[in-house]
Scaffold this active site. Structure first.
Site, PDB file in Angstrom:
ATOM      1  N   ASP A  58       0.857  -1.186   0.000  1.00 32.34           N
ATOM      2  CA  ASP A  58       0.000   0.000   0.000  1.00 32.34           C
ATOM      3  C   ASP A  58       0.894   1.238   0.000  1.00 32.34           C
ATOM      4  O   ASP A  58       1.107   1.871   1.035  1.00 32.34           O
ATOM      5  CB  ASP A  58      -0.904  -0.030   1.242  1.00 32.34           C
ATOM      6  CG  ASP A  58      -1.821   1.179   1.324  1.00 32.34           C
ATOM      7  OD1 ASP A  58      -1.845   1.981   0.378  1.00 32.34           O
ATOM      8  OD2 ASP A  58      -2.515   1.295   2.348  1.00 32.34           O
ATOM      9  N   LYS A  60       0.311   3.810  -1.997  1.00 30.14           N
ATOM     10  CA  LYS A  60      -0.504   4.966  -2.455  1.00 30.14           C
ATOM     11  C   LYS A  60       0.275   5.785  -3.477  1.00 30.14           C
ATOM     12  O   LYS A  60       0.424   7.005  -3.359  1.00 30.14           O
ATOM     13  CB  LYS A  60      -0.959   5.828  -1.291  1.00 30.14           C
ATOM     14  CG  LYS A  60      -1.783   5.055  -0.276  1.00 30.14           C
ATOM     15  CD  LYS A  60      -3.108   5.678  -0.027  1.00 30.14           C
ATOM     16  CE  LYS A  60      -3.963   4.817   0.868  1.00 30.14           C
ATOM     17  NZ  LYS A  60      -3.323   4.202   2.022  1.00 30.14           N
ATOM     18  N   VAL A  61       0.771   5.083  -4.479  1.00 32.72           N
ATOM     19  CA  VAL A  61       1.573   5.742  -5.507  1.00 32.72           C
ATOM     20  C   VAL A  61       0.727   6.840  -6.155  1.00 32.72           C
ATOM     21  O   VAL A  61      -0.426   6.608  -6.541  1.00 32.72           O
ATOM     22  CB  VAL A  61       2.022   4.724  -6.585  1.00 32.72           C
ATOM     23  CG1 VAL A  61       2.933   5.398  -7.598  1.00 32.72           C
ATOM     24  CG2 VAL A  61       2.703   3.525  -5.939  1.00 32.72           C
ATOM     25  N   ASN A  66       6.625   7.722 -15.123  1.00 30.94           N
ATOM     26  CA  ASN A  66       7.986   7.177 -15.003  1.00 30.94           C
ATOM     27  C   ASN A  66       8.322   6.853 -13.545  1.00 30.94           C
ATOM     28  O   ASN A  66       8.875   5.788 -13.252  1.00 30.94           O
ATOM     29  CB  ASN A  66       9.023   8.147 -15.573  1.00 30.94           C
ATOM     30  CG  ASN A  66      10.411   7.519 -15.558  1.00 30.94           C
ATOM     31  OD1 ASN A  66      10.637   6.510 -16.211  1.00 30.94           O
ATOM     32  ND2 ASN A  66      11.316   8.082 -14.767  1.00 30.94           N
ATOM     33  N   SER A 113     -11.444   6.571   3.742  1.00 26.94           N
ATOM     34  CA  SER A 113     -12.333   6.184   4.839  1.00 26.94           C
ATOM     35  C   SER A 113     -12.440   7.181   5.981  1.00 26.94           C
ATOM     36  O   SER A 113     -13.360   7.094   6.784  1.00 26.94           O
ATOM     37  CB  SER A 113     -11.858   4.844   5.420  1.00 26.94           C
ATOM     38  OG  SER A 113     -10.556   4.977   5.971  1.00 26.94           O
TER      39      SER A 113
HETATM   40  P1  BMP Z   1      -6.812   0.486  10.713  1.00 23.69           P
HETATM   41  O1  BMP Z   1      -7.725  -0.744  10.611  1.00 23.69           O
HETATM   42  O2  BMP Z   1      -5.789   0.371  11.785  1.00 23.69           O
HETATM   43  O3  BMP Z   1      -7.586   1.767  10.743  1.00 23.69           O
HETATM   44  O4  BMP Z   1      -5.932   0.511   9.359  1.00 23.69           O
HETATM   45  C1  BMP Z   1      -6.489   0.785   8.107  1.00 23.69           C
HETATM   46  C2  BMP Z   1      -5.432   0.666   7.031  1.00 23.69           C
HETATM   47  O5  BMP Z   1      -6.013   0.969   5.761  1.00 23.69           O
HETATM   48  C3  BMP Z   1      -4.252   1.626   7.174  1.00 23.69           C
HETATM   49  O6  BMP Z   1      -3.104   0.989   6.618  1.00 23.69           O
HETATM   50  C4  BMP Z   1      -4.653   2.807   6.314  1.00 23.69           C
HETATM   51  O7  BMP Z   1      -3.537   3.509   5.814  1.00 23.69           O
HETATM   52  C5  BMP Z   1      -5.400   2.114   5.182  1.00 23.69           C
HETATM   53  N1  BMP Z   1      -6.445   2.933   4.536  1.00 23.69           N
HETATM   54  C6  BMP Z   1      -7.482   3.486   5.247  1.00 23.69           C
HETATM   55  O8  BMP Z   1      -7.594   3.322   6.465  1.00 23.69           O
HETATM   56  N2  BMP Z   1      -8.419   4.223   4.576  1.00 23.69           N
HETATM   57  C7  BMP Z   1      -8.382   4.445   3.238  1.00 23.69           C
HETATM   58  O9  BMP Z   1      -9.256   5.093   2.706  1.00 23.69           O
HETATM   59  C8  BMP Z   1      -7.331   3.858   2.514  1.00 23.69           C
HETATM   60  C9  BMP Z   1      -6.378   3.095   3.173  1.00 23.69           C
HETATM   61  O10 BMP Z   1      -5.424   2.528   2.480  1.00 23.69           O
END
Ligand code: BMP
Length: 208
Positions: A58, A60-61, A66, A113
């Site tokens: 993950d 998040k590129v 390039n 989220s």
């Molecule tokens: P947690 O269940 O501890 O909240 O972790 C969620 C994981 O999902 C984290 O790695 C976070 O960076 C990732 N994430 C997120 O919570 N919401 C998003 O919209 C996208 C994510 O990648």
């Protein structure tokens, strides 16, 4: 039935990350690693965790094609089964990742989220980018099942992976009912007293 659970292994102590991975692995569809663990443990964490289950990077590129390609070469080269990239840089950046490893997975973030995480994300527009860029899946938030439903309508049969369950309060069953394929859980597993049982309980609650 195969597990619908992805572990977000944001543990920053590499040794502890391995013990959590080992305990949880029997209940997982895979492990998602993010910058916190990679910055502490290095890219070699990917190959070592891949001994337990498949690993999604993950990263998040969100860059020009390039640079996206260079990042993808490193992550897939380290053994990643999939990479997560942002959709907003456009289809060309996603295609640059896809071309590095057309047989592996590429997930595009459609909307996020956290509170306010949907504010600047255009769901139909970004789903179109994901499809044009060759994504095999997308990321959509378990904290907003209505957004998952909107993504599902637009995305067809691409895989939807959904974070936001546990510490962020999302309901895993509501997310699956709205169209999510895999649920991502981090802190509620790796910070549990017994990460193996926590993973088993989430996997069971998802019907496994
Ligand atoms: P947690 O269940 O501890 O909240 O972790 C969620 C994981 O999902 C984290 O790695 C976070 O960076 C990732 N994430 C997120 O919570 N919401 C998003 O919209 C996208 C994510 O990648």
């Amino acid at each position: 039935m195969a597990s619908r659970l992805l572990l977000a292994l944001d543990e920053t102590d590499p040794q502890r990350a391995f013990s959590v991975a080992e305990a949880a692995a029997p209940y997982l569809a895979g492990i998602k690693v993010n910058w916190p663990l990679l910055m502490h443990g290095g890219l070699e964490m990917v190959g070592r965790l891949a001994d337990f289950t498949s690993v999604i990077c993950d990263l998040k590129v969100a860059d020009i094609p390039n640079t996206a390609r260079l990042i993808a070469e490193a992550a897939y080269g380290a053994g990643a089964a999939g990479i997560i990239a942002h959709a907003f840089p456009g289809a060309g950046s996603l295609q640059a990742i896809r071309n590095v490893a057309p047989e592996r997975d590429l997930y595009a973030v459609i909307t996020m989220s956290h509170p306010g995480g949907g504010e600047f994300f255009d769901i139909p527009g970004l789903v179109a980018v994901a499809r044009e860029g060759g994504a095999t899946g997308v990321v959509a938030p378990a904290t907003r099942p209505e957004d998952i439903a909107a993504v599902r309508t637009a995305v067809g049969d691409l895989t939807i992976i959904s974070p936001g369950v546990g510490a962020q309060g999302g309901d895993p069953r509501a997310a699956v009912a709205a169209g999510a394929d895999l649920i991502i859980v981090g802190r509620a597993i790796y910070q549990a007293d017994d990460p193996g049982s926590a993973a088993r309980d989430f996997a069971r609650a998802l019907g496994d």
